[in-house]
Design a protein around this motif. Structure first.
Motif, mmCIF file in Angstrom:
data_model
loop_
_atom_site.group_PDB
_atom_site.id
_atom_site.type_symbol
_atom_site.label_atom_id
_atom_site.label_comp_id
_atom_site.label_asym_id
_atom_site.label_seq_id
_atom_site.Cartn_x
_atom_site.Cartn_y
_atom_site.Cartn_z
ATOM 1 N N ALA A 204 1.068 -1.217 0.003
ATOM 2 C CA ALA A 204 0.049 -0.088 -0.108
ATOM 3 C C ALA A 204 0.767 1.388 -0.036
ATOM 4 O O ALA A 204 2.080 1.281 0.361
ATOM 5 C CB ALA A 204 -0.898 0.199 1.138
ATOM 6 N N HIS A 205 0.107 2.183 -0.435
ATOM 7 C CA HIS A 205 1.045 3.732 -0.432
ATOM 8 C C HIS A 205 -0.013 4.623 0.044
ATOM 9 O O HIS A 205 -1.241 4.633 -0.408
ATOM 10 C CB HIS A 205 1.211 3.990 -1.789
ATOM 11 C CG HIS A 205 2.155 3.012 -2.605
ATOM 12 N ND1 HIS A 205 3.493 2.800 -2.082
ATOM 13 C CD2 HIS A 205 1.845 2.018 -3.512
ATOM 14 C CE1 HIS A 205 3.916 1.832 -3.037
ATOM 15 N NE2 HIS A 205 2.918 1.608 -3.764
ATOM 16 N N GLY A 206 0.349 5.200 1.134
ATOM 17 C CA GLY A 206 -0.404 6.308 1.783
ATOM 18 C C GLY A 206 -0.743 7.333 0.822
ATOM 19 O O GLY A 206 0.191 7.855 0.294
ATOM 20 N N ILE A 207 -2.132 8.059 0.938
ATOM 21 C CA ILE A 207 -2.217 9.347 -0.234
ATOM 22 C C ILE A 207 -2.900 10.449 0.847
ATOM 23 O O ILE A 207 -3.600 10.145 1.772
ATOM 24 C CB ILE A 207 -3.183 9.047 -1.160
ATOM 25 C CG1 ILE A 207 -4.506 8.293 -0.950
ATOM 26 C CG2 ILE A 207 -2.259 8.225 -2.370
ATOM 27 C CD1 ILE A 207 -5.328 7.679 -2.069
ATOM 28 N N ASP A 208 -2.739 11.739 0.318
ATOM 29 C CA ASP A 208 -3.170 12.897 1.094
ATOM 30 C C ASP A 208 -4.533 13.152 0.659
ATOM 31 O O ASP A 208 -5.057 14.356 1.149
ATOM 32 C CB ASP A 208 -2.338 14.017 1.059
ATOM 33 C CG ASP A 208 -2.119 14.338 -0.454
ATOM 34 O OD1 ASP A 208 -2.793 14.058 -1.125
ATOM 35 O OD2 ASP A 208 -1.256 15.783 -0.471
ATOM 36 N N ARG A 209 -5.262 12.455 -0.182
ATOM 37 C CA ARG A 209 -6.726 12.851 -0.643
ATOM 38 C C ARG A 209 -7.360 11.528 -1.088
ATOM 39 O O ARG A 209 -6.637 10.718 -1.418
ATOM 40 C CB ARG A 209 -6.711 13.829 -1.889
ATOM 41 C CG ARG A 209 -6.181 15.219 -1.716
ATOM 42 C CD ARG A 209 -7.130 16.192 -0.905
ATOM 43 N NE ARG A 209 -6.599 17.602 -0.820
ATOM 44 C CZ ARG A 209 -5.798 17.947 -0.054
ATOM 45 N NH1 ARG A 209 -4.982 17.229 0.537
ATOM 46 N NH2 ARG A 209 -5.366 19.363 -0.235
ATOM 47 N N VAL A 210 -8.758 11.578 -0.887
ATOM 48 C CA VAL A 210 -9.663 10.439 -1.270
ATOM 49 C C VAL A 210 -9.747 10.627 -2.730
ATOM 50 O O VAL A 210 -10.029 11.563 -3.453
ATOM 51 C CB VAL A 210 -10.804 10.539 -0.506
ATOM 52 C CG1 VAL A 210 -11.779 9.199 -1.116
ATOM 53 C CG2 VAL A 210 -10.623 10.542 0.947
ATOM 54 N N LEU A 211 -9.328 9.208 -3.394
ATOM 55 C CA LEU A 211 -9.569 9.333 -4.898
ATOM 56 C C LEU A 211 -11.169 9.468 -5.071
ATOM 57 O O LEU A 211 -11.613 8.642 -4.525
ATOM 58 C CB LEU A 211 -8.944 7.915 -5.521
ATOM 59 C CG LEU A 211 -7.590 7.941 -5.443
ATOM 60 C CD1 LEU A 211 -7.208 6.425 -5.657
ATOM 61 C CD2 LEU A 211 -7.059 8.860 -6.642
ATOM 62 N N ARG A 212 -11.584 10.136 -6.157
ATOM 63 C CA ARG A 212 -12.913 10.306 -6.616
ATOM 64 C C ARG A 212 -13.280 9.862 -7.842
ATOM 65 O O ARG A 212 -12.884 10.079 -8.598
ATOM 66 C CB ARG A 212 -13.027 11.909 -6.646
ATOM 67 C CG ARG A 212 -12.881 12.430 -5.064
ATOM 68 C CD ARG A 212 -13.035 14.203 -5.313
ATOM 69 N NE ARG A 212 -12.663 14.798 -3.951
ATOM 70 C CZ ARG A 212 -13.076 16.030 -3.565
ATOM 71 N NH1 ARG A 212 -13.916 16.497 -4.417
ATOM 72 N NH2 ARG A 212 -12.882 16.610 -2.548
ATOM 73 N N PRO A 213 -14.134 8.732 -7.795
ATOM 74 C CA PRO A 213 -14.555 8.116 -8.961
ATOM 75 C C PRO A 213 -15.721 8.926 -9.942
ATOM 76 O O PRO A 213 -15.994 8.381 -10.962
ATOM 77 C CB PRO A 213 -15.184 6.817 -8.450
ATOM 78 C CG PRO A 213 -15.674 7.337 -7.008
ATOM 79 C CD PRO A 213 -14.936 8.257 -6.378
ATOM 80 N N ILE A 214 -15.832 10.273 -9.439
ATOM 81 C CA ILE A 214 -16.851 10.915 -10.034
ATOM 82 C C ILE A 214 -16.261 12.507 -10.053
ATOM 83 O O ILE A 214 -15.488 12.699 -9.243
ATOM 84 C CB ILE A 214 -18.065 10.929 -9.483
ATOM 85 C CG1 ILE A 214 -18.458 11.404 -8.072
ATOM 86 C CG2 ILE A 214 -18.992 9.512 -9.812
ATOM 87 C CD1 ILE A 214 -19.627 11.387 -7.693
ATOM 88 N N ASP A 215 -16.767 13.177 -10.950
ATOM 89 C CA ASP A 215 -16.306 14.564 -10.999
ATOM 90 C C ASP A 215 -17.164 15.377 -10.292
ATOM 91 O O ASP A 215 -18.601 15.843 -10.600
ATOM 92 C CB ASP A 215 -16.272 15.104 -12.619
ATOM 93 C CG ASP A 215 -15.543 16.458 -12.835
ATOM 94 O OD1 ASP A 215 -15.079 16.900 -11.608
ATOM 95 O OD2 ASP A 215 -15.729 16.868 -13.898
ATOM 96 N N LEU A 216 -16.956 15.927 -9.292
ATOM 97 C CA LEU A 216 -17.646 16.873 -8.269
ATOM 98 C C LEU A 216 -17.466 18.335 -8.895
ATOM 99 O O LEU A 216 -16.422 18.622 -9.083
ATOM 100 C CB LEU A 216 -17.218 16.566 -6.713
ATOM 101 C CG LEU A 216 -17.388 15.135 -6.118
ATOM 102 C CD1 LEU A 216 -16.781 15.100 -4.874
ATOM 103 C CD2 LEU A 216 -18.904 14.788 -6.175
ATOM 104 N N PRO A 217 -18.698 18.872 -8.641
ATOM 105 C CA PRO A 217 -18.472 20.430 -8.815
ATOM 106 C C PRO A 217 -17.763 21.296 -7.868
ATOM 107 O O PRO A 217 -17.851 20.757 -6.712
ATOM 108 C CB PRO A 217 -19.860 20.765 -9.158
ATOM 109 C CG PRO A 217 -20.803 19.675 -8.310
ATOM 110 C CD PRO A 217 -20.074 18.674 -8.394
#
Length: 217
Positions: A204-217
């Motif tokens: 695993a690799h830690g990331i600083d944001r949640v990956l978003r499966p959709i494009d939020l406005p």
């Protein structure tokens, strides 16, 4: 952006069958290499027994989300995180990443606490939480940081059935890794902790944001 809308959109992300990574990584026990061990990422995540705290750099919210999905849906593909014999790579959003996500989609001025953030995420519905978690899982390959740094622009097939792209940037003496998701209006998640559980089939690799499966406005 209201949670209800996010829930409806994110729930549309299919939880497809596990597929091989686009990197085409070598088998876990490649000839001439030391065989990888089978400690699971679930075992790593559940080592910390403290629960929600004030440390934004660990993975309490993620762990609680995984446990919530498996409690509600024991047959979920998320259970692969407990199968150390299955090779995969997971990108782990830390607690601060989830807090920033909740703050963004609720348009709150104040960063919510860990427990409040988990409650908000869980409120999206178990199927949505499951889909988002699977969007962070790249099955079929054990991708180390060294391999990722050589894979700029590679498309990684996730267990959610969609892809994320590797973005290697920065000067040659300090190369960094970001991940391009489906949201084009928000900053891309960046790897801030690499090679968690290295030496095992599941890494695993830690990331600083949640990956978003959709494009939020």
């Amino acid at each position: 952006m209201r949670f209800t809308r996010l829930g409806k959109q994110a729930a549309a992300v299919a939880t497809a069958a596990i597929v091989a990574s686009a990197l085409g990584a070598a088998p876990a026990q490649a000839t001439g290499k030391k065989p990888l061990k089978t400690k699971s990422l679930a075992a790593v995540l559940t080592t910390d027994k403290r629960g929600f705290d004030h440390n934004g750099h660990d993975y309490d919210i993620l762990t609680a989300a995984v446990q919530a999905v498996l409690k509600a849906k024991p047959g979920s593909k998320v259970a692969v995180l407990a199968d150390g014999k299955t090779a995969l790579t997971v990108f782990l959003p830390n607690d601060r990443a989830f807090q920033l996500l909740v703050q963004d989609i609720t348009k709150s001025r104040k960063l919510p606490g860990e427990k409040a953030s988990f409650t908000a995420v869980a409120g999206l519905g178990i199927n949505t939480v499951e889909s988002v978690l699977l969007y962070h899982v790249v099955p079929g390959a054990t991708i180390t940081k060294a391999a990722a740094l050589k894979s700029d622009n590679a498309n990684l097939a996730t267990a959610a059935g969609s892809k994320i792209k590797v973005d290697v940037y920065g000067p040659r003496w300090h190369r960094q890794i970001a991940l391009i998701d489906a949201d084009r209006s928000d900053r891309n998640p960046r790897v801030n902790r690499a090679d968690i559980n290295k030496g095992n089939r599941q890494i695993a690799h830690g990331i600083d944001r949640v990956l978003r499966p959709i494009d939020l406005p």
